[in-house]
Enzyme design. Sequence first.
Site, PDB file in Angstrom:
ATOM      1  N   LYS A  93      71.333  55.987   2.514  1.00  0.00           N
ATOM      2  CA  LYS A  93      71.798  54.956   1.439  1.00  0.00           C
ATOM      3  C   LYS A  93      72.852  55.294   0.758  1.00  0.00           C
ATOM      4  O   LYS A  93      74.016  54.749   0.300  1.00  0.00           O
ATOM      5  CB  LYS A  93      70.829  54.855   0.463  1.00  0.00           C
ATOM      6  CG  LYS A  93      69.151  54.592   1.334  1.00  0.00           C
ATOM      7  CD  LYS A  93      68.107  54.325   0.249  1.00  0.00           C
ATOM      8  CE  LYS A  93      67.712  55.766  -0.329  1.00  0.00           C
ATOM      9  NZ  LYS A  93      67.233  56.413   0.413  1.00  0.00           N
ATOM     10  N   ARG A 106      58.032  63.424   0.103  1.00  0.00           N
ATOM     11  CA  ARG A 106      59.172  62.128  -0.231  1.00  0.00           C
ATOM     12  C   ARG A 106      58.924  60.959   0.797  1.00  0.00           C
ATOM     13  O   ARG A 106      58.833  59.915   0.376  1.00  0.00           O
ATOM     14  CB  ARG A 106      60.465  62.747  -0.234  1.00  0.00           C
ATOM     15  CG  ARG A 106      60.881  63.802  -1.605  1.00  0.00           C
ATOM     16  CD  ARG A 106      62.075  64.376  -1.394  1.00  0.00           C
ATOM     17  NE  ARG A 106      63.196  63.463  -1.130  1.00  0.00           N
ATOM     18  CZ  ARG A 106      64.597  64.042  -0.808  1.00  0.00           C
ATOM     19  NH1 ARG A 106      64.478  65.338  -0.376  1.00  0.00           N
ATOM     20  NH2 ARG A 106      65.422  63.204  -0.446  1.00  0.00           N
ATOM     21  N   ARG A 132      70.323  70.005  -2.667  1.00  0.00           N
ATOM     22  CA  ARG A 132      69.555  69.590  -3.690  1.00  0.00           C
ATOM     23  C   ARG A 132      67.884  70.417  -3.506  1.00  0.00           C
ATOM     24  O   ARG A 132      67.846  70.736  -2.606  1.00  0.00           O
ATOM     25  CB  ARG A 132      69.078  68.034  -3.351  1.00  0.00           C
ATOM     26  CG  ARG A 132      69.941  67.101  -4.204  1.00  0.00           C
ATOM     27  CD  ARG A 132      69.974  65.621  -3.615  1.00  0.00           C
ATOM     28  NE  ARG A 132      68.650  65.318  -3.459  1.00  0.00           N
ATOM     29  CZ  ARG A 132      68.399  63.786  -2.992  1.00  0.00           C
ATOM     30  NH1 ARG A 132      69.299  63.123  -2.833  1.00  0.00           N
ATOM     31  NH2 ARG A 132      66.942  63.286  -3.016  1.00  0.00           N
TER      32      ARG A 132
HETATM   33  P1  AP5 Z   1      72.181  60.171   2.577  1.00  0.00           P
HETATM   34  O1  AP5 Z   1      73.252  59.266   2.522  1.00  0.00           O
HETATM   35  O2  AP5 Z   1      72.449  61.455   1.587  1.00  0.00           O
HETATM   36  O3  AP5 Z   1      70.693  59.602   2.490  1.00  0.00           O
HETATM   37  P2  AP5 Z   1      69.864  58.930   1.287  1.00  0.00           P
HETATM   38  O4  AP5 Z   1      69.247  57.710   2.006  1.00  0.00           O
HETATM   39  O5  AP5 Z   1      70.882  58.663   0.165  1.00  0.00           O
HETATM   40  O6  AP5 Z   1      68.991  59.974   0.928  1.00  0.00           O
HETATM   41  P3  AP5 Z   1      68.305  60.474  -0.330  1.00  0.00           P
HETATM   42  O7  AP5 Z   1      67.607  61.679   0.129  1.00  0.00           O
HETATM   43  O8  AP5 Z   1      69.348  60.809  -1.315  1.00  0.00           O
HETATM   44  O9  AP5 Z   1      67.254  59.562  -0.638  1.00  0.00           O
HETATM   45  P4  AP5 Z   1      66.287  59.656  -1.811  1.00  0.00           P
HETATM   46  O10 AP5 Z   1      65.711  58.298  -1.549  1.00  0.00           O
HETATM   47  O11 AP5 Z   1      65.048  60.518  -1.327  1.00  0.00           O
HETATM   48  O12 AP5 Z   1      66.670  60.453  -2.978  1.00  0.00           O
HETATM   49  P5  AP5 Z   1      67.151  60.044  -4.488  1.00  0.00           P
HETATM   50  O13 AP5 Z   1      67.999  60.627  -4.995  1.00  0.00           O
HETATM   51  O14 AP5 Z   1      67.119  58.539  -4.285  1.00  0.00           O
HETATM   52  O15 AP5 Z   1      72.139  60.993   3.987  1.00  0.00           O
HETATM   53  C1  AP5 Z   1      71.337  61.978   4.499  1.00  0.00           C
HETATM   54  C2  AP5 Z   1      71.994  62.886   5.243  1.00  0.00           C
HETATM   55  O16 AP5 Z   1      72.246  62.507   6.452  1.00  0.00           O
HETATM   56  C3  AP5 Z   1      73.414  63.326   4.754  1.00  0.00           C
HETATM   57  O17 AP5 Z   1      73.736  64.677   4.938  1.00  0.00           O
HETATM   58  C4  AP5 Z   1      74.487  62.391   5.652  1.00  0.00           C
HETATM   59  O18 AP5 Z   1      75.754  63.044   5.680  1.00  0.00           O
HETATM   60  C5  AP5 Z   1      73.644  62.219   6.961  1.00  0.00           C
HETATM   61  N1  AP5 Z   1      73.865  60.931   7.470  1.00  0.00           N
HETATM   62  C6  AP5 Z   1      73.887  59.819   6.787  1.00  0.00           C
HETATM   63  N2  AP5 Z   1      73.950  58.771   7.759  1.00  0.00           N
HETATM   64  C7  AP5 Z   1      73.880  59.178   8.917  1.00  0.00           C
HETATM   65  C8  AP5 Z   1      74.126  58.728  10.169  1.00  0.00           C
HETATM   66  N3  AP5 Z   1      74.083  57.241  10.492  1.00  0.00           N
HETATM   67  N4  AP5 Z   1      74.096  59.535  11.329  1.00  0.00           N
HETATM   68  C9  AP5 Z   1      73.581  61.026  11.063  1.00  0.00           C
HETATM   69  N5  AP5 Z   1      73.804  61.499   9.602  1.00  0.00           N
HETATM   70  C10 AP5 Z   1      73.746  60.829   8.690  1.00  0.00           C
HETATM   71  O19 AP5 Z   1      65.530  60.233  -5.008  1.00  0.00           O
HETATM   72  C11 AP5 Z   1      65.458  61.508  -5.468  1.00  0.00           C
HETATM   73  C12 AP5 Z   1      64.177  62.011  -6.147  1.00  0.00           C
HETATM   74  O20 AP5 Z   1      64.095  61.005  -7.440  1.00  0.00           O
HETATM   75  C13 AP5 Z   1      62.817  61.072  -5.798  1.00  0.00           C
HETATM   76  O21 AP5 Z   1      61.932  61.780  -4.877  1.00  0.00           O
HETATM   77  C14 AP5 Z   1      62.032  60.603  -7.012  1.00  0.00           C
HETATM   78  O22 AP5 Z   1      61.440  61.830  -7.348  1.00  0.00           O
HETATM   79  C15 AP5 Z   1      63.087  60.381  -8.071  1.00  0.00           C
HETATM   80  N6  AP5 Z   1      63.457  59.086  -7.932  1.00  0.00           N
HETATM   81  C16 AP5 Z   1      64.820  58.592  -7.938  1.00  0.00           C
HETATM   82  N7  AP5 Z   1      64.660  57.341  -8.074  1.00  0.00           N
HETATM   83  C17 AP5 Z   1      63.556  56.952  -8.400  1.00  0.00           C
HETATM   84  C18 AP5 Z   1      62.891  55.725  -8.371  1.00  0.00           C
HETATM   85  N8  AP5 Z   1      63.351  54.447  -8.511  1.00  0.00           N
HETATM   86  N9  AP5 Z   1      61.638  55.542  -8.870  1.00  0.00           N
HETATM   87  C19 AP5 Z   1      60.795  56.703  -9.073  1.00  0.00           C
HETATM   88  N10 AP5 Z   1      61.504  57.932  -9.032  1.00  0.00           N
HETATM   89  C20 AP5 Z   1      62.644  57.911  -8.402  1.00  0.00           C
END
Ligand code: AP5
Length: 217
Positions: free
Chosen positions: A13, A172, A161
């Site tokens: 994402k 998660r 992270r």
């Molecule tokens: P990346 O693009 O970083 O993936 P992402 O989908 O953004 O993953 P996140 O881990 O950031 O999502 P998340 O939803 O867990 O975290 P968030 O910060 O929202 O890609 C991942 C890796 O793969 C990278 O190294 C990239 O280079 C590689 N990659 C990407 N595409 C690829 C491909 N096609 N092929 C190969 N490699 C690839 O949330 C963190 C925490 O915050 C949550 O756990 C929760 O506690 C809290 N939180 C955040 N939002 C909320 C909410 N709305 N409600 C409640 N709690 C929340």
Amino acid sequence: MNLILLGPPGAGKGTQAKRLEDGYGLTQISTGDMLRAEVKSGSEIGLQAKAIMERGELVPDAIIIAMLAVRVSAPDIAEGFILDGFPRTVPQAEALDIMLKEKAMPLHHVIELQVDDAALVERISGRFTCAKCGEGYHDSFKQPKRAGICDRCGNAEFTRRADDKAETVAARLEAYHRQTAPLLPYYAAKGILRVVDGMAEMDAVARSLEAILGPPQ
Ligand code: AP5
Ligand code: ZN
């Protein structure tokens, strides 16, 4: 154009949101990034969120919805936004519907990035991010073109992270399947859900998104 990128942790994402910012002039709104900034600053929200995030659980809806309401009122999203990591529960989606309706802002697409759980663990454990602009990298899949220098902004500092440890990733993923996956039928019923194969390599995923959104202007 206003979008939601939906998908499990590590689906890509953030990676694709950054590309859409650059290509389409949209503004990424990442609730995860906003929460990490709150934790770093030691704010009241940060103090409440830190331990929850480190356990891989979701931060309570009331905190997230209040934070988002402030963010969608800022003028910089006038050209359109990409929601990354929000909504994550049905009550968050319902609150978003109300906020957007009040502002007469339409939601054009909700795009699900589909990736197998096994691939997600590998992606998350190899991830590192530019400390300045947030560009995402990966030990195996995407290294900076010049070693140690961010391709996007030229910065030389990267972070990993605290919640990217294997045991936290399992929590998660569990939270995603239990609390966030119900949003898929929620948006399918509205007729705005699109599905993209997130297992493909990054450029192919970007092309699939472009097929949905149309070419950048
Ligand atoms: P990346 O693009 O970083 O993936 P992402 O989908 O953004 O993953 P996140 O881990 O950031 O999502 P998340 O939803 O867990 O975290 P968030 O910060 O929202 O890609 C991942 C890796 O793969 C990278 O190294 C990239 O280079 C590689 N990659 C990407 N595409 C690829 C491909 N096609 N092929 C190969 N490699 C690839 O949330 C963190 C925490 O915050 C949550 O756990 C929760 O506690 C809290 N939180 C955040 N939002 C909320 C909410 N709305 N409600 C409640 N709690 C929340
Ligand atoms: Zn950078």
